[in-house]
Write an enzyme that holds these catalytic residues in place. Structure first.
Site, PDB file in Angstrom:
ATOM      1  N   LYS A 273      -5.702   2.139   0.023  1.00 53.10           N
ATOM      2  CA  LYS A 273      -4.860   2.806  -0.979  1.00 53.10           C
ATOM      3  C   LYS A 273      -5.729   3.427  -2.075  1.00 53.10           C
ATOM      4  O   LYS A 273      -5.492   4.562  -2.497  1.00 53.10           O
ATOM      5  CB  LYS A 273      -3.848   1.806  -1.569  1.00 53.10           C
ATOM      6  CG  LYS A 273      -2.728   1.486  -0.573  1.00 53.10           C
ATOM      7  CD  LYS A 273      -1.859   0.305  -0.969  1.00 53.10           C
ATOM      8  CE  LYS A 273      -0.915  -0.032   0.206  1.00 53.10           C
ATOM      9  NZ  LYS A 273      -0.085  -1.205  -0.008  1.00 53.10           N
TER      10      LYS A 273
ATOM     11  N   GLN B 102       0.651  -5.721  -4.179  1.00 52.76           N
ATOM     12  CA  GLN B 102       0.463  -5.912  -2.746  1.00 52.76           C
ATOM     13  C   GLN B 102       1.136  -7.215  -2.296  1.00 52.76           C
ATOM     14  O   GLN B 102       0.944  -8.269  -2.904  1.00 52.76           O
ATOM     15  CB  GLN B 102      -1.048  -5.933  -2.423  1.00 52.76           C
ATOM     16  CG  GLN B 102      -1.374  -5.972  -0.954  1.00 52.76           C
ATOM     17  CD  GLN B 102      -0.960  -4.712  -0.195  1.00 52.76           C
ATOM     18  OE1 GLN B 102      -0.874  -3.619  -0.756  1.00 52.76           O
ATOM     19  NE2 GLN B 102      -0.691  -4.859   1.083  1.00 52.76           N
TER      20      GLN B 102
ATOM     21  N   ASP C 241       6.698   1.781  -4.358  1.00 52.15           N
ATOM     22  CA  ASP C 241       6.910   1.123  -3.060  1.00 52.15           C
ATOM     23  C   ASP C 241       8.372   1.265  -2.603  1.00 52.15           C
ATOM     24  O   ASP C 241       8.678   1.050  -1.427  1.00 52.15           O
ATOM     25  CB  ASP C 241       6.606  -0.377  -3.175  1.00 52.15           C
ATOM     26  CG  ASP C 241       5.278  -0.764  -2.542  1.00 52.15           C
ATOM     27  OD1 ASP C 241       4.872  -0.088  -1.580  1.00 52.15           O
ATOM     28  OD2 ASP C 241       4.672  -1.745  -3.010  1.00 52.15           O
TER      29      ASP C 241
HETATM   30  N1  GUN Z   1       2.225  -5.392   2.331  1.00 49.84           N
HETATM   31  C1  GUN Z   1       2.354  -4.828   3.563  1.00 49.84           C
HETATM   32  N2  GUN Z   1       2.885  -3.586   3.450  1.00 49.84           N
HETATM   33  C2  GUN Z   1       3.074  -3.360   2.129  1.00 49.84           C
HETATM   34  C3  GUN Z   1       3.568  -2.256   1.393  1.00 49.84           C
HETATM   35  O1  GUN Z   1       3.969  -1.208   1.926  1.00 49.84           O
HETATM   36  N3  GUN Z   1       3.594  -2.416   0.044  1.00 49.84           N
HETATM   37  C4  GUN Z   1       3.185  -3.545  -0.571  1.00 49.84           C
HETATM   38  N4  GUN Z   1       3.282  -3.612  -1.903  1.00 49.84           N
HETATM   39  N5  GUN Z   1       2.725  -4.592   0.086  1.00 49.84           N
HETATM   40  C5  GUN Z   1       2.666  -4.499   1.437  1.00 49.84           C
END
Ligand code: GUN
Length: 295
Positions: free
Chosen positions: A64, A108, A131
């Site tokens: 990211k 996350q 998200d």
């Molecule tokens: N963990 C696995 N996929 C995601 C996601 O798309 N966003 C977040 N915040 N955590 C994750």
């Protein structure tokens, strides 16, 4: 000469949907948009919070940050120890909510067991919920209002549209009902005027249900579960799963080699749905600069 069904099939072209290429195109488009915004005095900024050092989460967070750097989005990284209390995490989120420089906040998942995930998601300002996990974002999606959409399902819509696959009026079966993929996916397909069925672990006659699908979207979390018996001839198959097999090779929820000859289009693993999630996160961050003013 009489052709067997295998020989007949080999005449049809199967479209292998290239998520890596589509994701790269979207990131290039966003890079230009971010550069234009910068000349008008707007800097897009994403705060990324990781609690603990789960190796898979560290890889995702690293990717990211890399994508942010490529697109020109500033990223603020908060790497907190496993021992972080819920109160400490919530107060960091509140601080970022109040910081006008920050457009998006991403925590996350999964979080350590002593932290209430729902409480954390609800504390993120809906205006910065890139998200798309906040109940307000999910509610807006449900009633057709503008708002942030969970990145993986939003990426699948882009894959379909950018591959020239029509959605309107089609029978769509989504297998999986998670808050992050299955539920928002079904709402998005409904918004695109598909006829949507959501199947799950308790669905009876799953094979028959799946065989109805013109577009089959699979998010079951079981390696190679979907074999040709689940797939209508000429269907579009979208595979959300990602697993590492004994040999260390990546595979999806769909048995790609067996299913592919029966499809008109299919996503591979890796290189299908996966790369789209981050592209859509970047898109949500860029949109936030505009959208946050309207929410
Ligand atoms: N963990 C696995 N996929 C995601 C996601 O798309 N966003 C977040 N915040 N955590 C994750």
């Amino acid at each position: 000469m009489v052709f067997g069904s295998e020989e007949k099939r080999s005449y049809r072209m199967v479209q292998i949907i290239d998520g890596k290429a589509i994701s790269a195109t979207i990131k290039e488009e966003l890079k230009e948009k971010v550069a234009a915004m910068k000349t008008e005095g707007t800097q897009v900024c994403l705060a990324v919070i990781q609690v603990g050092d789960d190796p898979a989460s560290s890889v995702y967070v690293g990717n990211k940050k890399k994508a942010c750097a490529f697109v020109g989005i500033e990223s603020l990284a908060y790497e907190l120890p496993e021992s972080t209390t819920q109160e400490e995490l919530l107060s960091l989120i509140e601080k970022l909510n109040a910081d006008s420089k920050v457009n998006g906040i991403l925590v996350q998942l999964p979080l350590p067991a002593h932290i209430d995930e729902n409480k954390v998601i609800e504390t993120i300002s809906p205006a910065k919920d890139v998200d798309g996990f906040h109940p307000q974002s999910v509610g807006r999606l449900c009633i057709g209002q503008k708002g942030y959409v969970s990145c993986t399902p939003a990426g699948i819509i882009q894959l379909l549209k950018r591959s020239g696959i029509a959605i309107e009026g089609k029978e769509c079966v989504v297998i999986g009902r998670s808050n992050i993929v299955g539920k928002p996916m079904s709402l998005l397909m409904l918004r695109e005027n598909a006829t949507v069925t959501v199947a799950h672990s308790r669905t009876q006659n799953l094979k028959e249900v799946c065989k109805r699908a013109d577009i089959l979207i699979v998010a079951v979390g079981k390696p190679k579960m979907i074999t040709p018996e689940y797939v209508k001839e000429g269907a579009v198959v979208i595979d959300v799963g990602i697993h590492r097999n004994e040999g260390g090779k990546l595979c999806g929820d769909v048995d790609f080699d067996a299913v592919m000859p029966h499809c008109s289009a299919i996503t591979p693993v890796p290189g299908g749905v996966g790369p789209m999630t981050i592209a859509m996160l970047m898109n949500n961050c860029v949109e936030s600069a505009v959208l946050s003013k309207q929410l």
